[in-house]
Design an enzyme around this catalytic site. Structure first.
Site: not given
Ligand SMILES: Cc1ncc(COP(=O)(O)O)c(C=O)c1O
Length: 419
Positions: A100, A122, A393
């Site tokens: 993020k 948000e 992620s």
């Molecule tokens: C670690 C992590 N992975 C994935 C996501 C999912 O979001 P996005 O689909 O936008 O990557 C989030 C959302 O808060 C997150 O904190």
């Protein structure tokens, strides 16, 4: 610098096929037009790219590593018949612990250049809130973050982090008190304060130009991963995989490989307690076309078009919509979308901890939960062992309370270990 900017070539601006657009209150149209122009003129300029990429390198810690997950590969496929290599793109090693921050730093930097004096955001899992709070502290702008009251409770460590970074966290009590409601409140705030305030949207969702802006700021994941895999492995992966909430880490990853027709793209969303239970967030798997948060996309809705409440054990996937580009990639067949349940995500998190020494975010765990199936599909189609790449992620510190509540924090012998 990105070689090819994210655009929607040959289509109506802001549309991906039939999805996307800008379905917002009239008061927001000038701000979105200003942002669209700023995207073209500022974000894509070499000056901005140099400044932002400098922050990514010297502050965030990019490029993030690429890890070869040999023990997990063998756990998935003991004979080594299906999986040749398994690569992990390590966004958990970004400053603040998730992908993020790439987007938040880019947007807050842009807001400064547009002379905005206040940032709102948000957040669901809190990672986008922490990332925005961090970027605001670092670049000297005040910040307020809307967060569903349920998420305030289940992601308490991230709330404390935002407070420490000087950000005000506003607990939203309406609706399901999760991400959708936080985004509603942020949009309401923005309508009132649009002249002075930049709304830092946290995923590749929302009205145009957010889906292209966020995808462009996250393509660094896929661009880096592609170069790293080629350098380390000498060939492209057969499939790339990422979890999907609004879809920013997935679209950022896909961007690196979208032009490689032979690379299969997989997104994994949350099927919560199972699709038949109705308690899920599997928008692409079980949703229908509708409008949510300014965008025409796939949504969870009833026969009257009312948005339904989503459910996922992971706050970051608990959203009844999805970025419009994903709806389009699904419609055209370029990307495939699967779903993983709460239980499957917990089991995958346990397995990653035990096989690779990685405590991953619950969101990320959904992508890992479907790896075995994806390996099988790709192996059967290609008739040879395949190379897979997964975007990790974020890290799981924020989810420790949930993990321990489900028995994962106990000694492996007592917890049942990996599933
Ligand atoms: C670690 C992590 N992975 C994935 C996501 C999912 O979001 P996005 O689909 O936008 O990557 C989030 C959302 O808060 C997150 O904190």
């Amino acid at each position: 610098m990105a070689d090819a900017p994210s655009t929607v070539a040959g289509e109506r601006p802001g549309y991906f096929g039939e999805f996307g657009g800008r379905f917002v209150a009239e008061t927001l149209v000038p701000a979105l037009s200003e942002l669209e122009q700023a995207y073209q003129e500022i974000v894509l300029s070499s000056e901005f790219q140099a400044e932002w990429r400098g922050l990514l390198e010297h502050y965030v810690g990019r490029p993030t590593p690429l890890t070869s997950a040999e023990r997990l590969a063998r756990a998935l496929d003991p004979d080594g018949k299906m999986v040749r290599r398994l690569w992990l793109k390590r966004e958990d090693l970004c400053h603040t612990g998730a992908h993020k921050i790439n987007n938040a730093l880019g947007q807050v930097l842009l807001a400064k250049k547009l002379n905005k004096t206040r940032i709102i955001a948000e957040t669901g899992a809190g990672q986008h809130g922490v990332a925005t709070a961090t970027a605001c502290a670092m670049l000297g702008l005040p910040c307020e973050v809307y967060m569903g009251a349920v998420d305030v409770e289940r992601q308490a460590p991230n709330v404390a982090r935002m407070h420490m970074l000087g950000t005000k966290v506003i607990a939203v009590q309406s609706g399901s008190r999760t991400l959708k409601d936080a985004m509603n409140e942020a949009l309401r705030d923005w309508v009132t304060n649009v002249r002075t305030t930049h709304y830092c949207v946290g995923s590749a969702a929302g009205p145009h130009p957010y889906p292209v802006l966020v995808a462009e700021l996250q393509r660094v994941i896929g661009d880096e991963a592609r170069a790293q895999v080629l350098e380390r492995g000498g060939r492209l992966p057969d499939a790339v995989i990422a979890c999907v909430g609004g879809g920013s880490n997935a679209i950022g990853t896909f961007r690196g490989f979208q032009g490689d027709a032979d690379v299969a793209l997989y997104g994994v969303e949350a099927s919560g307690e199972g699709i038949p239970s109705g308690k899920h967030a599997a928008t692409l798997t079980a949703g229908r076309v509708g409008v949510l948060h300014g965008s025409r996309t796939k949504v969870l809705s009833d026969d009257n078009g009312q948005i339904l409440e989503a459910h996922s054990i992971s706050a970051g996937l608990d959203y009844p919509g999805v970025g419009p580009e994903h709806a389009s990639l699904q419609a055209t067949g370029r990307a495939h979308y699967l779903a993983a349940s709460d239980e499957e995500a917990l089991a995958a998190a346990a397995e990653l901890a035990l096989t690779e020494g990685l405590i991953i975010a619950l969101e990320t765990a959904h992508a890992f939960a479907r790896l075995g199936d994806i390996a099988r599909i790709e192996f059967e189609q290609r008739g040879r062992p395949v190379d897979l790449l997964v975007t990790l992620s974020g890290r799981g510190d924020k989810d420790l309370a949930t993990y321990t509540a489900h028995g994962l924090g106990r000694h492996p012998a007592g917890s049942g270990g990996a599933a």
